[in-house]
Design a protein around this motif. Structure first.
Motif, short mmCIF file in Angstrom:
data_model
loop_
_atom_site.label_atom_id
_atom_site.label_comp_id
_atom_site.label_asym_id
_atom_site.label_seq_id
_atom_site.Cartn_x
_atom_site.Cartn_y
_atom_site.Cartn_z
N GLN A 94 0.70 -1.28 0.10
CA GLN A 94 0.25 0.09 0.16
C GLN A 94 0.77 1.22 0.05
O GLN A 94 0.51 2.01 -0.58
CB GLN A 94 -0.94 0.00 1.38
N LYS A 126 -2.52 -5.70 11.67
CA LYS A 126 -1.52 -6.37 11.08
C LYS A 126 -2.02 -7.34 10.11
O LYS A 126 -2.93 -8.12 10.37
CB LYS A 126 -0.47 -6.80 11.88
N TRP A 127 -1.44 -7.37 8.66
CA TRP A 127 -1.68 -8.50 8.06
C TRP A 127 -0.38 -9.56 7.89
O TRP A 127 0.58 -8.79 7.44
CB TRP A 127 -2.24 -8.18 6.55
N HIS A 128 -0.61 -10.54 8.18
CA HIS A 128 0.65 -11.48 8.17
C HIS A 128 0.81 -11.91 6.81
O HIS A 128 0.13 -12.55 6.00
CB HIS A 128 0.32 -12.69 9.08
N TRP A 136 0.48 -10.64 -2.03
CA TRP A 136 0.56 -9.49 -1.50
C TRP A 136 0.30 -8.15 -2.52
O TRP A 136 1.59 -8.11 -3.04
CB TRP A 136 1.48 -9.21 -0.32
N ASP A 180 -14.08 -9.60 3.87
CA ASP A 180 -13.49 -11.10 4.29
C ASP A 180 -13.90 -11.81 3.16
O ASP A 180 -14.96 -11.90 3.07
CB ASP A 180 -13.77 -11.27 5.55
N ILE A 191 -9.18 -7.52 2.30
CA ILE A 191 -9.11 -6.40 1.06
C ILE A 191 -9.03 -5.15 1.88
O ILE A 191 -9.79 -4.94 2.91
CB ILE A 191 -10.42 -6.52 0.21
N ILE A 209 -4.80 -6.19 -1.73
CA ILE A 209 -5.38 -7.53 -1.88
C ILE A 209 -4.33 -8.60 -1.10
O ILE A 209 -3.45 -8.49 -1.56
CB ILE A 209 -5.83 -7.84 -3.00
N TYR A 220 1.43 -20.28 10.09
CA TYR A 220 0.50 -19.17 10.77
C TYR A 220 1.08 -19.22 12.15
O TYR A 220 1.12 -20.22 12.87
CB TYR A 220 -0.95 -19.25 10.65
P1 BTX Z 1 -8.71 -6.66 8.32
O1 BTX Z 1 -8.47 -5.64 9.46
O2 BTX Z 1 -10.24 -7.21 8.10
O3 BTX Z 1 -8.12 -8.05 9.15
C1 BTX Z 1 -6.94 -7.69 9.93
C2 BTX Z 1 -7.21 -9.33 10.82
O4 BTX Z 1 -7.04 -10.32 10.14
C3 BTX Z 1 -5.90 -9.41 11.78
O5 BTX Z 1 -6.20 -8.56 12.95
C4 BTX Z 1 -5.72 -10.76 11.97
O6 BTX Z 1 -6.64 -11.09 13.02
C5 BTX Z 1 -6.24 -11.55 10.79
N1 BTX Z 1 -4.93 -11.77 9.85
C6 BTX Z 1 -3.77 -11.30 9.96
N2 BTX Z 1 -2.97 -11.66 8.82
C7 BTX Z 1 -3.99 -12.93 8.42
C8 BTX Z 1 -3.77 -13.49 7.21
N3 BTX Z 1 -2.68 -13.61 6.19
N4 BTX Z 1 -4.80 -14.42 6.70
C9 BTX Z 1 -5.96 -14.33 7.44
N5 BTX Z 1 -6.31 -13.47 8.59
C10 BTX Z 1 -5.23 -12.50 8.93
C11 BTX Z 1 -8.03 -7.22 6.06
O7 BTX Z 1 -7.91 -6.27 7.06
C12 BTX Z 1 -7.14 -6.45 4.99
C13 BTX Z 1 -5.86 -7.10 4.70
C14 BTX Z 1 -5.20 -6.51 3.29
C15 BTX Z 1 -3.85 -7.05 3.19
C16 BTX Z 1 -3.24 -6.46 1.75
S1 BTX Z 1 -1.82 -7.37 1.47
C17 BTX Z 1 -1.55 -6.12 0.19
C18 BTX Z 1 -1.84 -4.76 0.78
N6 BTX Z 1 -0.79 -4.39 1.38
C19 BTX Z 1 -1.09 -4.11 2.78
O8 BTX Z 1 -0.01 -3.55 3.71
N7 BTX Z 1 -2.30 -4.83 3.00
C20 BTX Z 1 -2.93 -4.85 1.83
#
Ligand code: BTX
Length: 325
Positions: A94, A126-128, A136, A180, A191, A209, A220
């Motif tokens: 991002q 955080k996103w793992h 990513w 989700d 997302i 995404i 995990y």
């Molecule tokens: P969200 O706030 O709905 O979900 C984040 C929550 O999901 C975390 O607090 C944790 O509980 C759980 N989580 C973290 N990592 C994972 C994972 N790998 N798989 C499943 N659950 C997880 C969701 O936010 C939006 C995520 C967007 C991620 C993309 S990756 C490319 C782009 N760059 C970036 O930094 N973010 C987006």
């Protein structure tokens, strides 16, 4: 590091042979303990090494990387992903995308990384994003729309991801409003939509995404194991990430074009067909409090409607929702 580079050179120059710990130490100029430590690191990065007693080590598989060229090859889109930048490690795609927006990147620009050190979710979560396992990516869009329409782009993206997963695996994920994507009740994709806008016009939207593709359960951290899954876990096979990205870009371009031509309604119908929460009793936690009731659906703007026990209908713009069992 320099040592790592030398170690990889040693393996490159002796591809057919096993190299003993001592031979590697001599070639690289370090201790055998250091060699062993670096070999463990390589394994963590996705290298597969065969180790044979008295003979030593041999690299049998390198990590599968996704490069921009691999995605460009055979990509069937007009503008989505036509500009694509891939990197190995970033803090967050991002943030990389923000820099590209600032420099005037055109619509459809895509940023991907193998690993994110501080991948983010909504509300500073955080996103793992471990190395070589997931997709990513961030997509830059520049729709000529008022800022209030931005949430619709999250829903468009969710439909595109569901369709791409369907096409690649035959599995149909479910969408939990707003962002989700679940398989067997566990999160396989998140997302995150971020926007730069003036008072009345969107300048750019960055859609983040995160798709869990090839992780195994042990990849995990413990706290995510009960809530997270991956396509490989659910499908039983690893997937080519580059292929999935290409399919996703095609779906996203198509849905986004339909949206610009015909508005949100056709997307809304598709979205509702994949949504699990509609008609169910849910609790939505917002920053100002919780609302419980029956999810009626989404408005034509993508806003969630919940009817509470008094019959009052609440419009929810942003929340985490929980389904009642
Ligand atoms: P969200 O706030 O709905 O979900 C984040 C929550 O999901 C975390 O607090 C944790 O509980 C759980 N989580 C973290 N990592 C994972 C994972 N790998 N798989 C499943 N659950 C997880 C969701 O936010 C939006 C995520 C967007 C991620 C993309 S990756 C490319 C782009 N760059 C970036 O930094 N973010 C987006």
């Amino acid at each position: 590091s320099e040592l790592r580079k030398k170690l990889l050179d040693a393996f490159s120059n002796n591809q057919e042979e096993f190299l003993s710990g001592q031979a590697l130490a001599d070639l690289v100029g370090c201790s055998r303990t250091a060699v062993w430590k670096h070999i463990e690191e390589l394994r963590k990065e996705g290298f597969e090494l065969e180790a044979v007693r008295r003979k030593g080590y041999k690299i049998i598989k390198t990590p599968e990387r996704v490069t921009a060229d691999e995605i460009r090859l055979g990509l069937k889109t007009e503008f989505m992903g036509r500009h694509i930048h891939s990197e190995d490690v970033v803090d967050s795609t991002q943030k990389v995308a923000q820099r590209h927006v600032f420099e005037g990147a055109p619509e459809g620009t895509v940023l991907i990384a193998e690993e994110q050190l501080s991948g983010r979710g909504r509300m500073d979560r955080k996103w793992h994003s471990p190395k070589y396992t997931g997709i990513w990516m961030s997509v830059i869009l520049r729709p000529n729309l008022p800022p209030a329409k931005a949430p619709q782009l999250t829903l468009i993206t969710a439909v595109a991801v569901v369709q791409a997963i369907e096409e690649m695996t035959g599995l149909t994920p479910e969408i939990k409003w707003p962002n989700d994507i679940l398989l067997n009740g566990k999160k396989v994709t998140g997302i995150l939509t971020e926007m730069q806008a003036d008072a009345d016009r969107i300048q750019a939207i960055i859609i983040g995404i995160g798709i869990n593709v090839n992780q195994q359960e042990e990849d995990y951290p413990e706290e995510l194991q009960p809530i997270a899954t991956s396509l490989a876990i659910e499908y039983g096979k690893k997937l080519e990430r580059a292929e999935l990205i290409k399919v996703l870009l095609v779906k996203l371009e198509k849905l986004y074009s339909i949206y610009l031509d015909q508005g949100f309604y056709p997307i809304k119908l598709l979205w509702e067909s994949y949504a699990i929460s509609i008609g169910k009793n849910i609790t939505a936690r917002t920053i100002t409090g919780s609302i419980s009731g029956r999810a009626l659906g989404i408005t034509d703007d993508g806003v969630l409607m919940i009817e509470d026990s008094n019959g009052t209908i609440h419009h929810v713009y942003s929340a985490d929702i929980e389904l009642e069992k």
